[in-house]
Design a protein around this motif. Structure first.
Motif, PDB file in Angstrom:
ATOM      1  N   GLY A   1       0.784  -1.228   0.000  1.00  0.00           N
ATOM      2  CA  GLY A   1       0.000   0.000   0.000  1.00  0.00           C
ATOM      3  C   GLY A   1       0.814   1.274   0.000  1.00  0.00           C
ATOM      4  O   GLY A   1       0.248   2.373  -0.032  1.00  0.00           O
ATOM      5  N   ASP A   2       2.157   1.182   0.036  1.00  0.00           N
ATOM      6  CA  ASP A   2       3.009   2.382   0.001  1.00  0.00           C
ATOM      7  C   ASP A   2       3.087   2.880  -1.444  1.00  0.00           C
ATOM      8  O   ASP A   2       3.726   2.263  -2.297  1.00  0.00           O
ATOM      9  CB  ASP A   2       4.415   2.042   0.517  1.00  0.00           C
ATOM     10  CG  ASP A   2       5.274   3.293   0.696  1.00  0.00           C
ATOM     11  OD1 ASP A   2       5.348   4.100  -0.253  1.00  0.00           O
ATOM     12  OD2 ASP A   2       5.884   3.456   1.768  1.00  0.00           O
ATOM     13  N   ASN A   3       2.428   3.981  -1.721  1.00  0.00           N
ATOM     14  CA  ASN A   3       2.324   4.486  -3.095  1.00  0.00           C
ATOM     15  C   ASN A   3       3.662   4.906  -3.684  1.00  0.00           C
ATOM     16  O   ASN A   3       3.896   4.741  -4.894  1.00  0.00           O
ATOM     17  CB  ASN A   3       1.331   5.654  -3.156  1.00  0.00           C
ATOM     18  CG  ASN A   3      -0.096   5.208  -2.946  1.00  0.00           C
ATOM     19  OD1 ASN A   3      -0.470   4.085  -3.321  1.00  0.00           O
ATOM     20  ND2 ASN A   3      -0.911   6.053  -2.336  1.00  0.00           N
ATOM     21  N   ASP A   4       4.557   5.471  -2.861  1.00  0.00           N
ATOM     22  CA  ASP A   4       5.867   5.884  -3.367  1.00  0.00           C
ATOM     23  C   ASP A   4       6.666   4.676  -3.854  1.00  0.00           C
ATOM     24  O   ASP A   4       7.264   4.695  -4.941  1.00  0.00           O
ATOM     25  CB  ASP A   4       6.654   6.623  -2.275  1.00  0.00           C
ATOM     26  CG  ASP A   4       6.045   7.983  -1.958  1.00  0.00           C
ATOM     27  OD1 ASP A   4       5.356   8.546  -2.837  1.00  0.00           O
ATOM     28  OD2 ASP A   4       6.266   8.487  -0.838  1.00  0.00           O
ATOM     29  N   LEU A   5       6.689   3.628  -3.032  1.00  0.00           N
ATOM     30  CA  LEU A   5       7.419   2.422  -3.418  1.00  0.00           C
ATOM     31  C   LEU A   5       6.749   1.728  -4.600  1.00  0.00           C
ATOM     32  O   LEU A   5       7.417   1.162  -5.475  1.00  0.00           O
ATOM     33  CB  LEU A   5       7.523   1.471  -2.232  1.00  0.00           C
ATOM     34  CG  LEU A   5       8.351   1.983  -1.049  1.00  0.00           C
ATOM     35  CD1 LEU A   5       8.334   0.974   0.091  1.00  0.00           C
ATOM     36  CD2 LEU A   5       9.781   2.269  -1.485  1.00  0.00           C
ATOM     37  N   LEU A   6       5.421   1.774  -4.625  1.00  0.00           N
ATOM     38  CA  LEU A   6       4.688   1.163  -5.734  1.00  0.00           C
ATOM     39  C   LEU A   6       5.050   1.851  -7.050  1.00  0.00           C
ATOM     40  O   LEU A   6       5.214   1.179  -8.083  1.00  0.00           O
ATOM     41  CB  LEU A   6       3.187   1.258  -5.487  1.00  0.00           C
ATOM     42  CG  LEU A   6       2.280   0.603  -6.547  1.00  0.00           C
ATOM     43  CD1 LEU A   6       2.576  -0.889  -6.659  1.00  0.00           C
ATOM     44  CD2 LEU A   6       0.808   0.819  -6.191  1.00  0.00           C
ATOM     45  N   LYS A   7       5.192   3.150  -7.024  1.00  0.00           N
ATOM     46  CA  LYS A   7       5.556   3.885  -8.237  1.00  0.00           C
ATOM     47  C   LYS A   7       6.932   3.451  -8.747  1.00  0.00           C
ATOM     48  O   LYS A   7       7.132   3.231  -9.949  1.00  0.00           O
ATOM     49  CB  LYS A   7       5.574   5.393  -7.978  1.00  0.00           C
ATOM     50  CG  LYS A   7       5.852   6.230  -9.221  1.00  0.00           C
ATOM     51  CD  LYS A   7       5.822   7.720  -8.902  1.00  0.00           C
ATOM     52  CE  LYS A   7       6.050   8.539 -10.175  1.00  0.00           C
ATOM     53  NZ  LYS A   7       7.297   8.198 -10.854  1.00  0.00           N
ATOM     54  N   VAL A   8       7.891   3.309  -7.818  1.00  0.00           N
ATOM     55  CA  VAL A   8       9.229   2.848  -8.218  1.00  0.00           C
ATOM     56  C   VAL A   8       9.156   1.445  -8.813  1.00  0.00           C
ATOM     57  O   VAL A   8       9.775   1.135  -9.833  1.00  0.00           O
ATOM     58  CB  VAL A   8      10.194   2.880  -7.014  1.00  0.00           C
ATOM     59  CG1 VAL A   8      11.544   2.276  -7.397  1.00  0.00           C
ATOM     60  CG2 VAL A   8      10.375   4.311  -6.510  1.00  0.00           C
ATOM     61  N   SER A   9       8.359   0.573  -8.167  1.00  0.00           N
ATOM     62  CA  SER A   9       8.206  -0.800  -8.651  1.00  0.00           C
ATOM     63  C   SER A   9       7.600  -0.823 -10.055  1.00  0.00           C
ATOM     64  O   SER A   9       8.029  -1.590 -10.921  1.00  0.00           O
ATOM     65  CB  SER A   9       7.331  -1.593  -7.676  1.00  0.00           C
ATOM     66  OG  SER A   9       7.110  -2.896  -8.152  1.00  0.00           O
ATOM     67  N   GLU A  10       6.622   0.038 -10.285  1.00  0.00           N
ATOM     68  CA  GLU A  10       6.002   0.108 -11.614  1.00  0.00           C
ATOM     69  C   GLU A  10       6.990   0.620 -12.656  1.00  0.00           C
ATOM     70  O   GLU A  10       6.990   0.155 -13.805  1.00  0.00           O
ATOM     71  CB  GLU A  10       4.763   1.004 -11.552  1.00  0.00           C
ATOM     72  CG  GLU A  10       3.594   0.361 -10.792  1.00  0.00           C
ATOM     73  CD  GLU A  10       2.465   1.337 -10.523  1.00  0.00           C
ATOM     74  OE1 GLU A  10       2.681   2.565 -10.704  1.00  0.00           O
ATOM     75  OE2 GLU A  10       1.368   0.885 -10.120  1.00  0.00           O
ATOM     76  N   ASP A  11       7.833   1.569 -12.267  1.00  0.00           N
ATOM     77  CA  ASP A  11       8.868   2.060 -13.189  1.00  0.00           C
ATOM     78  C   ASP A  11       9.833   0.938 -13.561  1.00  0.00           C
ATOM     79  O   ASP A  11      10.244   0.809 -14.728  1.00  0.00           O
ATOM     80  CB  ASP A  11       9.649   3.216 -12.546  1.00  0.00           C
ATOM     81  CG  ASP A  11       8.825   4.495 -12.448  1.00  0.00           C
ATOM     82  OD1 ASP A  11       7.798   4.588 -13.159  1.00  0.00           O
ATOM     83  OD2 ASP A  11       9.210   5.383 -11.662  1.00  0.00           O
ATOM     84  N   ILE A  12      10.202   0.111 -12.568  1.00  0.00           N
ATOM     85  CA  ILE A  12      11.099  -1.012 -12.828  1.00  0.00           C
ATOM     86  C   ILE A  12      10.426  -2.010 -13.772  1.00  0.00           C
ATOM     87  O   ILE A  12      11.052  -2.540 -14.703  1.00  0.00           O
ATOM     88  CB  ILE A  12      11.492  -1.698 -11.511  1.00  0.00           C
ATOM     89  CG1 ILE A  12      12.375  -0.761 -10.680  1.00  0.00           C
ATOM     90  CG2 ILE A  12      12.216  -3.021 -11.773  1.00  0.00           C
ATOM     91  CD1 ILE A  12      12.634  -1.248  -9.274  1.00  0.00           C
ATOM     92  N   ALA A  13       9.140  -2.257 -13.541  1.00  0.00           N
ATOM     93  CA  ALA A  13       8.403  -3.197 -14.394  1.00  0.00           C
ATOM     94  C   ALA A  13       8.356  -2.704 -15.838  1.00  0.00           C
ATOM     95  O   ALA A  13       8.525  -3.481 -16.785  1.00  0.00           O
ATOM     96  CB  ALA A  13       6.989  -3.389 -13.852  1.00  0.00           C
ATOM     97  N   ARG A  14       8.128  -1.400 -16.011  1.00  0.00           N
ATOM     98  CA  ARG A  14       8.101  -0.841 -17.370  1.00  0.00           C
ATOM     99  C   ARG A  14       9.469  -0.955 -18.039  1.00  0.00           C
ATOM    100  O   ARG A  14       9.568  -1.294 -19.222  1.00  0.00           O
ATOM    101  CB  ARG A  14       7.664   0.631 -17.325  1.00  0.00           C
ATOM    102  CG  ARG A  14       6.145   0.811 -17.234  1.00  0.00           C
ATOM    103  CD  ARG A  14       5.746   2.252 -17.477  1.00  0.00           C
ATOM    104  NE  ARG A  14       6.157   3.113 -16.383  1.00  0.00           N
ATOM    105  CZ  ARG A  14       5.406   3.352 -15.318  1.00  0.00           C
ATOM    106  NH1 ARG A  14       4.213   2.786 -15.190  1.00  0.00           N
ATOM    107  NH2 ARG A  14       5.840   4.151 -14.367  1.00  0.00           N
ATOM    108  N   ALA A  15      10.524  -0.695 -17.264  1.00  0.00           N
ATOM    109  CA  ALA A  15      11.871  -0.811 -17.818  1.00  0.00           C
ATOM    110  C   ALA A  15      12.174  -2.254 -18.219  1.00  0.00           C
ATOM    111  O   ALA A  15      12.751  -2.519 -19.278  1.00  0.00           O
ATOM    112  CB  ALA A  15      12.899  -0.310 -16.799  1.00  0.00           C
TER     113      ALA A  15
END
Length: 396
Positions: free
Chosen positions: A372-386
């Protein structure tokens, strides 16, 4: 006139017109090579003339005189004993008194900001200096007696403590539009850090104080300070000629940014470094000498092997990651042949992927704590896109 404790306090500083003969050039200028620090005025002027292209601004000043819109910044050197600037009720009164001391008692000033302009004005207005520095008569001459007279009086903003100018210099030359080169910047930051340490602050706290003054990033300050210390260690521990390093100083930062090169030198990243100690371990001095010579030459007979900075990440780093390739480079000084023995680009690419994979797996082990941590989720999504883009690229 109450004193304040922040760099930009006060509406304005005293502004005094000072005779060029009473302005002394700064022999601690961060832009000067370290071997010139502390030298006499004639040597400092010679260095500025020969290495800082005074002729470039000399033509403008010879034609237009000195623009009062660009005052220099200076510190009085020989104020009378007992002088108390707080006794003056207004800045105007203080300006008048400084002008009187300059004219009647020969008050001199140290130029902290504007050394290049002052040096140019000195050469333009002093026939003896010009003949010494420019025997061929190439340097311009003031176009008229009026211009000559104008150049002999320089507007100066006066600070009474050199340390008070530090925030202004940091903003102007570290983050502003008149930035110093990489070496000058590192000298300024290192001196500022070490001055704070002398006041009793830890290195880490000193860096934070300097960060606030310069508006620079903490990681940038640490990288610069690490590079500065490495250069000094090259000089003190290896007696290495550092002149060529200063000219390509940014390459020290490039070297320390590469994990494989750091591993070869036995050092950590700037985040892991204890700046109160030497950076390079004693048992890595031989490796240290190799890297310096490959990248910078020895300043005498040996030319740098990695003349193109792009070869540091693309060739030197993968070579030093492989012992066979490293031994070959030491023995033969052949970059491409050593690179082939390292497994080449593919091996290097695989290593980067494997490192990324391991880091993600390590992070996965504690990810459940941060659901539920939105900041960490955003980083994780960026990694997934990369990772998705990487897969698409490899499939083509």
């Amino acid at each position: 006139m109450a004193a304040n404790n922040f760099g930009g306090s006060g509406r304005k500083r005293p502004l005094v017109d000072v005779r060029i003969t009473q302005l002394q050039l700064d022999n601690e200028n961060p832009r000067l090579a370290e071997e010139h620090h502390g030298k006499e005025q004639d040597e400092i002027l010679s260095v500025l003339y020969n290495e800082f292209d005074l002729e470039e601004i000399g033509y403008s000043m010879a034609e237009n005189g000195y623009f009062d819109e660009e005052p220099i910044v200076a510190v009085p050197l020989n104020l009378p004993s007992g002088f108390d600037r707080t006794q003056f009720m207004t800045i105007d009164e203080l300006q008048v008194e400084l002008g009187r001391l300059e004219n009647e008692e020969g008050l001199d000033f140290l130029v902290v900001e504007g050394n290049r302009r002052v040096a140019t004005a000195k050469v333009l207005t002093d026939a003896v200096l010009r003949k010494q520095l420019d025997p061929e008569g190439i340097f311009p001459l003031p176009k008229s007696p009026e211009v000559d007279a104008d150049l002999k009086i320089i507007p100066c903003i006066i600070y009474f403590d050199r340390k008070d100018i530090s925030p202004y210099l940091g903003v102007r030359h570290i983050k502003g539009n008149l930035r110093w080169d990489a070496y000058a910047k590192s000298v300024y930051l290192a001196r500022s850090i070490e001055e704070e340490c002398k006041e009793g602050h830890t290195v880490e706290d000193s860096m934070q104080l300097v960060r606030k003054r310069t508006a620079d990033r903490t990681d940038t300050i640490k990288r610069q300070y690490m590079a500065y210390k490495i250069l000094n260690e090259a000089k003190t521990t290896l007696s290495f000629e550092t002149k060529q390093i200063k000219k390509r100083f940014s390459l020290i930062i490039e070297i320390t940014n590469r994990p494989d090169i750091r591993a070869y030198l036995g050092i950590g990243s700037y985040k892991e470094t204890d700046f109160s100690k030497e950076i390079i371990p004693v048992d890595k001095y031989e490796e240290f000498s190799h890297v310096l010579t490959w990248v910078f030459g020895d300043g005498k007979e040996v030319e740098p092997l990695f003349k193109d900075s792009r070869l540091i990440p693309s060739r030197l780093a993968p070579i030093l990651a492989d012992k066979e390739a490293t031994d070959y480079l030491i023995k033969y000084n052949l970059i491409e042949e050593a690179y082939e023995r390292s497994g080449g680009e593919k091996k290097y690419f695989l290593k980067q992927l494997d490192t990324a994979k391991k880091k993600i797996e390590n992070a996965l082990g504690i990810a459940y704590k941060y659901r539920g941590d939105n900041d960490l989720l955003k980083v994780s999504e960026d990694i997934a896109r990369a990772a998705d883009e990487l897969n698409k690229t490899l499939k083509k």
